[in-house]
Write an enzyme that holds these catalytic residues in place. Structure first.
Site, mmCIF file in Angstrom:
data_model
loop_
_atom_site.group_PDB
_atom_site.id
_atom_site.type_symbol
_atom_site.label_atom_id
_atom_site.label_comp_id
_atom_site.label_asym_id
_atom_site.label_seq_id
_atom_site.Cartn_x
_atom_site.Cartn_y
_atom_site.Cartn_z
ATOM 1 N N TRP A 1 -21.363 14.215 11.415
ATOM 2 C CA TRP A 1 -20.329 13.958 10.421
ATOM 3 C C TRP A 1 -20.575 14.764 9.153
ATOM 4 O O TRP A 1 -21.695 14.832 8.651
ATOM 5 C CB TRP A 1 -20.302 12.476 10.044
ATOM 6 C CG TRP A 1 -19.698 11.593 11.091
ATOM 7 C CD1 TRP A 1 -19.222 11.959 12.310
ATOM 8 C CD2 TRP A 1 -19.516 10.171 10.992
ATOM 9 N NE1 TRP A 1 -18.758 10.872 12.986
ATOM 10 C CE2 TRP A 1 -18.929 9.748 12.201
ATOM 11 C CE3 TRP A 1 -19.793 9.211 10.004
ATOM 12 C CZ2 TRP A 1 -18.610 8.411 12.456
ATOM 13 C CZ3 TRP A 1 -19.477 7.891 10.251
ATOM 14 C CH2 TRP A 1 -18.886 7.495 11.462
ATOM 15 N N LYS B 1 -15.756 15.850 11.794
ATOM 16 C CA LYS B 1 -16.729 15.710 12.881
ATOM 17 C C LYS B 1 -17.001 17.086 13.470
ATOM 18 O O LYS B 1 -16.173 17.655 14.169
ATOM 19 C CB LYS B 1 -16.194 14.752 13.946
ATOM 20 C CG LYS B 1 -16.246 13.288 13.488
ATOM 21 C CD LYS B 1 -15.125 12.444 14.072
ATOM 22 C CE LYS B 1 -15.004 11.135 13.315
ATOM 23 N NZ LYS B 1 -13.635 10.591 13.297
ATOM 24 N N THR C 1 0.859 -1.182 0.000
ATOM 25 C CA THR C 1 0.000 0.000 0.000
ATOM 26 C C THR C 1 0.898 1.235 0.000
ATOM 27 O O THR C 1 2.079 1.161 0.358
ATOM 28 C CB THR C 1 -0.892 0.028 1.248
ATOM 29 O OG1 THR C 1 -0.033 0.050 2.389
ATOM 30 C CG2 THR C 1 -1.773 -1.205 1.309
ATOM 31 N N GLU D 1 -5.966 -4.107 -0.846
ATOM 32 C CA GLU D 1 -6.342 -5.247 -0.007
ATOM 33 C C GLU D 1 -7.492 -6.064 -0.580
ATOM 34 O O GLU D 1 -7.844 -7.113 -0.038
ATOM 35 C CB GLU D 1 -6.737 -4.743 1.400
ATOM 36 C CG GLU D 1 -5.570 -4.214 2.232
ATOM 37 C CD GLU D 1 -5.245 -2.738 1.978
ATOM 38 O OE1 GLU D 1 -5.722 -2.186 0.957
ATOM 39 O OE2 GLU D 1 -4.521 -2.148 2.798
#
Lengths: 546, 546
Positions: B448, B443, B186, B331
């Site tokens: 959110w 936040k 990654t 992944e």
């Protein structure tokens, strides 16, 4: 060094779990034996498949035990597909077109524990049930209030009563993916029927393969009508693929006549229909006679036997429906090859494209093919050399089922390859064309004559309903071809008129010696011509032309 | 009871064997670093991949040893894909956009034995080679006569000399399908890069999945341009799928500018192109500036980051090119979800269809998804509830690579699920939409705010070249959104003009507090905005609007 990805078995139950989670609202529409249309969704099917699994637990069936079905294409059969296999039992689909004695033989060989059947097959079951000691439970696929009385059959219950008592909760077991999930017997035109025992892994991999763009190209935008039966070769994998892909399933039940199939296609918006040539003959005849058109159908998948060129033309030219010619057999799950084109072939003229699309086609990744000569040497792929077709791959048989719980199977393979019993050519693009069954090929004067090629020429004549070509004994040439022909009702056609067709199309020595006109050509349980019966008919036939 | 089908491992080498047998004449067209176009076929690639395998045998590499590549999309890289993995070694693709120090760190962590690289990356290798003691052989992907002299690098050879000495005969080993075949790290925007170790099985199953009609719908009639790099997440599986399906591959090498990509599309008849939004911005800009049209391109696959609606519109409305929005990560091999429509959605109006197609989409069979809240409870699929996205399936990671030959990997999963680090909703049809990375979500006052949603609104303005939205500390609301915007060259746009756009589209408390105009937004090695750098930039920023 091992990879570090999640390792999960490939399981039939996961197909249904996926369908329930991501395609729960997709419909399964079924014509029932009662004649009415039943509608439910993958969400319903998933719940009821869990109830099937729980009912089998209630019967105390162990993993690996066989559950037989004698059923049309319908929603309860779908539920059995997933409930039986998903819970670790083996779904044994039986062809109702077999004789009662053949069915009894198969049930005894498989040692089926539970037997589920449509009410329309009650007479068959009444004829055999007392000779099937392995069966502990008989289930009629009907509502509780439709259970026939006084059948004489012990341990008989309606499907709805059987599963209705069960909890809708069920935890699908995490089976070994090599576990058996399904069993299908070949029709056994020679010798006893032979069982093919599919695994979860082979079935799931086959589902991926049949859905691929170069196979049937199945998407969640399709509505698919499998006319091909669920009682034989798993309806070409379309039930499993429906769950993997999430397309709407339309299941025709027992009514396969042209009018009924046409009505379903139109009313349910079918985009793809799959079946054998015999069924499409009936459908096309209906369209012709009633001047009907398709409004949603885009593709037909045709397999089981070779597509007659005249049928191909009628679908494509008259109706704008693409014909996907597929080839396979019980032993290949069944799809082994599909005649879809490649980029390099799109520049060919329409006649050339058509002749490629009428071949049996190329294998999909997961299957390999070759042709060999009598000494076992691989033959060249030039589209001309013909030899015994052999296949291998993830969804190809290794051994026939020895019966019962026996594990002592006898490996069939030659150097890893399964011999199909077909004679074929393969061209430079890897397109395979079957020229004959090895037992049907006509050997005349040391040369081979393809019975399929001779039949296709006859079938192209508008007066011919069906034609078969067989070899008859000949004192000089060993065998000579003779045509057996069934004319269309009311149509006229003479021997000489038909044979004249061959002169421009084949070598002179290949032209059939004679034509026998018959009222009916005998078909086997899977709709194939029973050439052994025709051969018996012609046993003492002496050719005129000798 | 076990099924009686052939049991064969799912192997990367079988993909190439299939391609050679059934698609041997299909072309692989590559732009080389030298600038010229190279053409060969799968038959050539198969022969040369066997030579790669033999060369690795010559180096006495054991199974499981790592072979690194630092290379563009090109034919030699294709040969390495199959030759390295097929012979049982692990193909370790390295992203050349990483820093030299990151590359050195990765090579040491992986303990690569052989390192293959394009001549254009010679400076990187010159900077690190003496600190890479595990590497026994350095291979430049060039002809023998183009081998640079005086590089200072020991054990250096040209690729053509390296494989040219080898026999074209090679017997691919029948590996365990769970063996590692590939390794990709990654990008490591936080902490050290982490390696994902793919298996043969996961790679082959992923190939089936990406080719499916509801994924990229890859057929042998396609010509595919993977602009998405082979050096990261395996070019979305397109190289393996090319072999399985038999489509023509067009590989762009190092030239990803609009003019070069357009030229390849037109000259090679590309039907499907795959890449990240950044690349398509350049291509669309070129088309706009030069008044060009596509003559063969029908579909683009866009992934890597969310498709800006304005880009979607431009492809679809201006060019008639279908946009297939795909989601995944290193992944997940990488394809986890695709936003293709179902039958039930085809009746929606175009705006509704567009909004579905702009979601990240539904998983393919083989992948399952869920969203959970902070307590680990699964959330409802109503398209509104948002939570941590988790996935599981046949091509999803189980554990990161511990490095070297170590087998001691630490399982990542929570109850069988991998946490993606994304925040998402899932709607009633199972369409997933990412609202944010969990570390990027803002936040504010206990609610959110999706940074992605804020960015999309800014990106739709014609004067905006790129926009990022980050949370900055706020004494009362904890965090408040601030936009960082890069204007198009010469374009004018004020703070108030941009913020006015938000008033009709989001709740008042979600409107960003401010806009910072910058010359350049920092991008990481995989083309993603480096928000951690922007956060550092804004660390001491105090909002005006408080």
């Amino acid at each position: 060094m091992r990879g570090l990805m999640q390792s999960q078995p490939l399981l039939v139950s996961d197909l249904l779990v996926f369908a329930e989670r991501f395609h729960g609202n997709v419909e399964i529409v079924s014509r029932r034996v009662e004649g009415d249309i039943h509608r439910h969704t993958f969400r319903d099917a998933a719940r009821r498949a869990r109830q099937v699994a729980a009912a089998l637990d209630g019967e105390e069936l162990l993993r690996g035990e066989r559950v037989a079905t004698l059923a049309w294409n319908g929603y309860r059969h779908v539920e059995l597909y997933f409930g039986v296999s998903g819970s670790g039992r083996v779904l044994h689909t039986i062809n109702p077109r077999l004789t009662s004695e053949q069915i009894r033989w198969i049930v005894e060989h498989a040692q089926d524990s539970v037997f589920c059947f449509e009410s329309s097959f009650l007479p068959i079951v009444q004829a055999i049930w007392s000779d099937c000691p392995s069966v502990q439970r008989w289930v009629i696929l009907c509502d509780h209030d439709k259970l026939p009385t006084d059948t004489g059959i012990g341990n008989l219950i309606s499907y709805e009563a059987w599963i209705g008592e069960q909890e809708a909760q069920y935890h699908w077991p995490r089976l070994d993916e090599e576990s058996a999930c399904g069993l299908c017997y070949t029709s056994g035109t020679s010798g006893d029927p032979k069982g093919v025992l599919y695994s979860h892994r082979s079935t799931v991999l086959h589902s991926f393969a049949v859905a691929m763009p170069d196979a049937l190209c199945l998407s969640a935008r399709d509505t698919v009508l499998p006319v091909v039966p669920m009682f034989h070769v798993n309806a070409w994998g379309l039930i499993y693929a429906a769950a993997a892909v999430g397309f709407k399933l339309v299941l025709p039940g027992p009514l396969l006549d042209g009018a009924s199939v046409y009505q379903l296609i139109e009313e349910e918006g079918v985009t793809l229909a799959a079946g054998v040539p015999t069924v499409w003959q009936m459908l096309l005849g209906y369209l012709r006679d009633h001047g009907r058109r398709f409004s949603t159908l885009r593709r037909t998948v045709i397999g089981g036997s070779a597509v007659p060129p005249s049928m191909y033309n009628e679908f494509v030219d008259q109706h704008g429906v693409e014909v996907i010619h597929a080839w396979g057999m019980t032993e290949t799950s069944p799809v082994g090859a599909v005649a879809t084109l490649r980029a390099s072939q799109l520049g060919l003229d329409m006649a050339q494209q058509r002749s490629l699309r009428l071949k049996q086609g190329h294998p999909l990744f997961g299957i390999d093919m070759r042709i060999i000569d009598e000494t076992g040497q691989a033959l060249h792929w030039d589209g001309k050399a013909c030899g015994d077709l052999q296949v291998r791959g993830h969804w190809v048989i290794r051994a026939y089922y020895p019966g019962g719980d026996s594990e002592k199977a006898c490996d069939l393979l030659e150097d890893g390859w399964f011999s199909t019993g077909d004679i074929a050519t393969i061209d430079g693009d890897g397109f395979m064309q079957i020229t004959d069954r090895s037992k049907d090929v006509i050997k005349s004067g040391g040369e081979w004559i393809s019975s399929v090629e001779m039949e296709n020429i006859a079938m192209a004549h508008p007066a011919v309903a069906m034609a078969a070509c067989i070899g008859v004994r000949h004192p000089k040439w060993d065998e000579r071809p003779v045509l057996v022909v069934m004319r269309k009702p009311g149509a006229e056609l003479s021997r000489d008129e038909l044979l004249a067709l061959y002169e421009a199309q084949v070598a002179k020595w290949q032209i059939p010696d004679d034509v026998l006109f018959v009222e009916q050509i005998p078909l086997g349980a899977t709709g194939k011509v029973q050439k052994n019966k025709l051969r018996a008919l012609c046993r003492d036939y002496v050719t005129w032309a000798a």
